[in-house]
Scaffold this motif. Structure first.
Motif, PDB file in Angstrom:
ATOM      1  N   GLY A  55       0.819  -1.196   0.000  1.00 44.95           N
ATOM      2  CA  GLY A  55       0.000   0.000   0.000  1.00 44.95           C
ATOM      3  C   GLY A  55       0.853   1.245   0.000  1.00 44.95           C
ATOM      4  N   GLU A  56       0.228   2.382   0.084  1.00 43.36           N
ATOM      5  CA  GLU A  56       0.942   3.660   0.077  1.00 43.36           C
ATOM      6  C   GLU A  56       1.933   3.752   1.227  1.00 43.36           C
ATOM      7  OE1 GLU A  56      -0.108   8.429  -0.398  1.00 43.36           O
ATOM      8  OE2 GLU A  56      -1.717   6.929  -0.226  1.00 43.36           O
ATOM      9  N   ASP A  57       1.617   3.107   2.344  1.00 37.25           N
ATOM     10  CA  ASP A  57       2.484   3.168   3.525  1.00 37.25           C
ATOM     11  C   ASP A  57       3.290   1.896   3.742  1.00 37.25           C
ATOM     12  OD1 ASP A  57       1.569   5.765   4.167  1.00 37.25           O
ATOM     13  OD2 ASP A  57      -0.238   4.902   5.067  1.00 37.25           O
ATOM     14  N   ARG A  61      -1.411  -6.536   5.221  1.00 39.53           N
ATOM     15  CA  ARG A  61      -2.133  -7.803   5.089  1.00 39.53           C
ATOM     16  C   ARG A  61      -3.496  -7.550   4.444  1.00 39.53           C
ATOM     17  NH1 ARG A  61      -3.249  -9.981  10.546  1.00 39.53           N
ATOM     18  NH2 ARG A  61      -3.856 -11.874   9.428  1.00 39.53           N
ATOM     19  N   LEU A  62      -3.948  -8.532   3.671  1.00 40.64           N
ATOM     20  CA  LEU A  62      -5.254  -8.399   3.036  1.00 40.64           C
ATOM     21  C   LEU A  62      -6.340  -8.132   4.072  1.00 40.64           C
ATOM     22  CD1 LEU A  62      -7.098  -8.537   0.558  1.00 40.64           C
ATOM     23  CD2 LEU A  62      -7.191 -11.034   0.872  1.00 40.64           C
ATOM     24  N   ALA A  63      -6.252  -8.789   5.224  1.00 40.60           N
ATOM     25  CA  ALA A  63      -7.260  -8.568   6.271  1.00 40.60           C
ATOM     26  C   ALA A  63      -7.278  -7.128   6.742  1.00 40.60           C
ATOM     27  CB  ALA A  63      -7.005  -9.509   7.448  1.00 40.60           C
ATOM     28  N   ASP A  64      -6.121  -6.447   6.660  1.00 40.77           N
ATOM     29  CA  ASP A  64      -6.041  -5.064   7.110  1.00 40.77           C
ATOM     30  C   ASP A  64      -6.467  -4.072   6.042  1.00 40.77           C
ATOM     31  OD1 ASP A  64      -5.174  -5.788   9.649  1.00 40.77           O
ATOM     32  OD2 ASP A  64      -3.076  -5.861   9.012  1.00 40.77           O
ATOM     33  N   VAL A  65      -6.555  -4.528   4.771  1.00 43.02           N
ATOM     34  CA  VAL A  65      -7.067  -3.660   3.707  1.00 43.02           C
ATOM     35  C   VAL A  65      -8.525  -3.283   3.992  1.00 43.02           C
ATOM     36  CG1 VAL A  65      -7.633  -3.550   1.234  1.00 43.02           C
ATOM     37  CG2 VAL A  65      -5.451  -4.534   1.971  1.00 43.02           C
ATOM     38  N   PHE A  66      -9.212  -4.122   4.741  1.00 43.88           N
ATOM     39  CA  PHE A  66     -10.606  -3.833   5.092  1.00 43.88           C
ATOM     40  C   PHE A  66     -10.716  -2.605   6.000  1.00 43.88           C
ATOM     41  CE2 PHE A  66     -10.773  -8.128   3.699  1.00 43.88           C
ATOM     42  CZ  PHE A  66     -12.087  -8.476   3.420  1.00 43.88           C
ATOM     43  N   ASP A 107     -20.701  -1.156   6.243  1.00 47.10           N
ATOM     44  CA  ASP A 107     -19.572  -1.933   6.767  1.00 47.10           C
ATOM     45  C   ASP A 107     -18.718  -2.466   5.616  1.00 47.10           C
ATOM     46  OD1 ASP A 107     -18.002  -2.923   8.785  1.00 47.10           O
ATOM     47  OD2 ASP A 107     -19.211  -4.722   9.139  1.00 47.10           O
ATOM     48  N   ALA A 108     -18.462  -1.599   4.612  1.00 47.63           N
ATOM     49  CA  ALA A 108     -17.781  -2.035   3.398  1.00 47.63           C
ATOM     50  C   ALA A 108     -16.801  -0.973   2.906  1.00 47.63           C
ATOM     51  CB  ALA A 108     -18.796  -2.347   2.305  1.00 47.63           C
ATOM     52  N   ARG A 109     -15.875  -1.431   2.067  1.00 48.07           N
ATOM     53  CA  ARG A 109     -14.869  -0.564   1.453  1.00 48.07           C
ATOM     54  C   ARG A 109     -14.672  -1.022   0.007  1.00 48.07           C
ATOM     55  NH1 ARG A 109      -8.443   0.107   2.642  1.00 48.07           N
ATOM     56  NH2 ARG A 109      -8.307   2.332   2.172  1.00 48.07           N
ATOM     57  N   PHE A 110     -14.241  -0.082  -0.861  1.00 45.16           N
ATOM     58  CA  PHE A 110     -14.005  -0.374  -2.281  1.00 45.16           C
ATOM     59  C   PHE A 110     -12.639   0.188  -2.655  1.00 45.16           C
ATOM     60  CE2 PHE A 110     -15.915   0.439  -6.813  1.00 45.16           C
ATOM     61  CZ  PHE A 110     -15.130  -0.581  -7.332  1.00 45.16           C
ATOM     62  N   VAL A 111     -11.717  -0.682  -3.128  1.00 45.51           N
ATOM     63  CA  VAL A 111     -10.358  -0.258  -3.437  1.00 45.51           C
ATOM     64  C   VAL A 111      -9.927  -0.823  -4.793  1.00 45.51           C
ATOM     65  CG1 VAL A 111      -9.759  -0.198  -0.981  1.00 45.51           C
ATOM     66  CG2 VAL A 111      -9.218  -2.246  -2.358  1.00 45.51           C
ATOM     67  N   ILE A 112      -8.804  -0.318  -5.278  1.00 45.39           N
ATOM     68  CA  ILE A 112      -8.175  -0.835  -6.494  1.00 45.39           C
ATOM     69  C   ILE A 112      -6.940  -1.641  -6.108  1.00 45.39           C
ATOM     70  CG2 ILE A 112      -6.821  -0.171  -8.532  1.00 45.39           C
ATOM     71  CD1 ILE A 112      -8.685   2.178  -8.914  1.00 45.39           C
ATOM     72  N   VAL A 113      -6.775  -2.794  -6.763  1.00 49.11           N
ATOM     73  CA  VAL A 113      -5.552  -3.574  -6.644  1.00 49.11           C
ATOM     74  C   VAL A 113      -5.024  -3.807  -8.054  1.00 49.11           C
ATOM     75  CG1 VAL A 113      -4.529  -5.787  -5.986  1.00 49.11           C
ATOM     76  CG2 VAL A 113      -6.218  -4.715  -4.490  1.00 49.11           C
ATOM     77  N   THR A 114      -3.730  -3.561  -8.260  1.00 50.81           N
ATOM     78  CA  THR A 114      -3.146  -3.724  -9.586  1.00 50.81           C
ATOM     79  C   THR A 114      -1.850  -4.514  -9.508  1.00 50.81           C
ATOM     80  OG1 THR A 114      -2.379  -2.537 -11.559  1.00 50.81           O
ATOM     81  CG2 THR A 114      -1.876  -1.535  -9.424  1.00 50.81           C
ATOM     82  N   SER A 136      -0.949  -2.717  -4.474  1.00 53.00           N
ATOM     83  CA  SER A 136      -0.240  -3.510  -5.479  1.00 53.00           C
ATOM     84  C   SER A 136      -0.135  -4.958  -5.041  1.00 53.00           C
ATOM     85  CB  SER A 136       1.167  -2.940  -5.705  1.00 53.00           C
ATOM     86  OG  SER A 136       1.942  -3.835  -6.485  1.00 53.00           O
ATOM     87  N   THR A 137      -0.329  -5.856  -6.001  1.00 48.83           N
ATOM     88  CA  THR A 137      -0.124  -7.279  -5.766  1.00 48.83           C
ATOM     89  C   THR A 137       1.083  -7.783  -6.550  1.00 48.83           C
ATOM     90  OG1 THR A 137      -1.218  -9.443  -5.784  1.00 48.83           O
ATOM     91  CG2 THR A 137      -1.703  -7.988  -7.628  1.00 48.83           C
ATOM     92  N   ALA A 138       1.998  -6.847  -6.899  1.00 51.21           N
ATOM     93  CA  ALA A 138       3.175  -7.199  -7.708  1.00 51.21           C
ATOM     94  C   ALA A 138       4.047  -8.243  -7.022  1.00 51.21           C
ATOM     95  CB  ALA A 138       3.996  -5.940  -8.011  1.00 51.21           C
ATOM     96  N   ASN A 139       4.073  -8.234  -5.696  1.00 50.65           N
ATOM     97  CA  ASN A 139       4.911  -9.177  -4.947  1.00 50.65           C
ATOM     98  C   ASN A 139       4.085 -10.251  -4.250  1.00 50.65           C
ATOM     99  OD1 ASN A 139       7.351  -7.737  -5.552  1.00 50.65           O
ATOM    100  ND2 ASN A 139       6.696  -6.188  -4.058  1.00 50.65           N
ATOM    101  N   SER A 140       2.909 -10.495  -4.770  1.00 54.49           N
ATOM    102  CA  SER A 140       1.990 -11.450  -4.159  1.00 54.49           C
ATOM    103  C   SER A 140       1.263 -12.206  -5.260  1.00 54.49           C
ATOM    104  CB  SER A 140       0.983 -10.701  -3.275  1.00 54.49           C
ATOM    105  OG  SER A 140      -0.125 -11.506  -2.943  1.00 54.49           O
ATOM    106  N   SER A 141       0.793 -13.399  -4.968  1.00 50.38           N
ATOM    107  CA  SER A 141       0.000 -14.167  -5.931  1.00 50.38           C
ATOM    108  C   SER A 141      -1.484 -13.813  -5.857  1.00 50.38           C
ATOM    109  CB  SER A 141       0.170 -15.669  -5.665  1.00 50.38           C
ATOM    110  OG  SER A 141      -0.358 -16.018  -4.387  1.00 50.38           O
TER     111      SER A 141
END
Length: 231
Positions: A55-57, A61-66, A107-114, A136-141
């Motif tokens: 992320g920007e910072d 973890r995906l769970a924390d993207v929420f 109780d929802a969020r909407f984001v971009i992953v590239t 970014s998911t450049a370093n993740s599957s």
């Protein structure tokens, strides 16, 4: 007067009858969409591994993207390495979403992953004036595992968090995304519609090659990016 093809002119009573007939089909389609949404709420889900995105910072973890919410919508943005202008369809589609705070009440969020490296992704976000939060998911599957691999197409995925465990609940791609944007919905109300050659239109209606009327990524940047005056 214009030489362009026009709908036939009728009296008001005839117009009302034709409109009522069309409206009956529109209402039936709305009820079918309600039924589809009800079925979507009954879908099972798949438990996911503990992915780490960028992320920007930094790593997150995906769970924390929420960010504390239970539900998450992800737009998987197409990415072409080394290109100044990324997919115009993705760029234009995501430019629609400028006010997403209403999702807080659900109780929802909407984001971009590239797939793009986070530094390049954030630079592109700024260049085109995008308002969404990017990861970014450049370093993740993660992208590959949810239907948006490197060099692949775009996708929309929905997730549900139960504590630190994330589940995948829904996925679509292609024209399945049209339902969640307003641009085509508005254009389809117009007498001439999208004006693309694949559309079923009366003879003489203006029609152009598919995608030829879409804004380019450079157009989006000029409209919404730095120096555009957009706020």
């Amino acid at each position: 007067m214009t030489n362009q093809a026009l709908p036939p002119v009728v009296d008001a009573a005839t117009w009302e009858r034709r409109l009522a007939s069309l409206r009956a089909r529109e209402k039936a389609a709305t009820r079918e969409l309600d039924a589809i949404a009800a079925e979507r709420r009954r879908l099972p889900m798949v438990e996911l591994p503990d992915y780490t995105l960028e992320g920007e910072d930094g790593p997150v973890r995906l769970a924390d993207v929420f960010e504390g919410r239970r539900q998450l919508i992800v737009y998987n943005h197409m990415w072409s390495p080394g290109q100044e202008w990324q997919c115009p369809g993705c760029t234009g589609f995501t430019s629609q979403y400028t006010r997403l705070e209403f999702l807080d009440n659900y109780d929802a969020r909407f984001v971009i992953v590239t797939q793009g490296p986070i530094e390049e992704a954030l630079a592109y976000k700024h260049r085109v004036g995008n308002r969404m939060t990017w990861y970014s998911t450049a370093n993740s599957s993660f992208g590959t595992d949810v239907g948006a691999p490197p060099g692949g197409g775009f996708a929309v995925n929905v997730f549900l968090r139960d504590g630190d465990t994330v589940h995948r609940t829904w996925h679509t791609n292609g024209r399945g995304t049209e339902q969640i944007g307003h641009s085509f919905a508005l254009i389809d109300l117009l007498p001439y519609g999208r004006q693309e050659e694949w559309q079923d239109s009366p003879e003489g209606w203006p029609q152009s090659p598919t995608y030829s009327r879409w804004a380019t990524s450079k157009d989006i940047a000029a409209l919404y990016g730095p120096g555009s005056g957009a706020s």
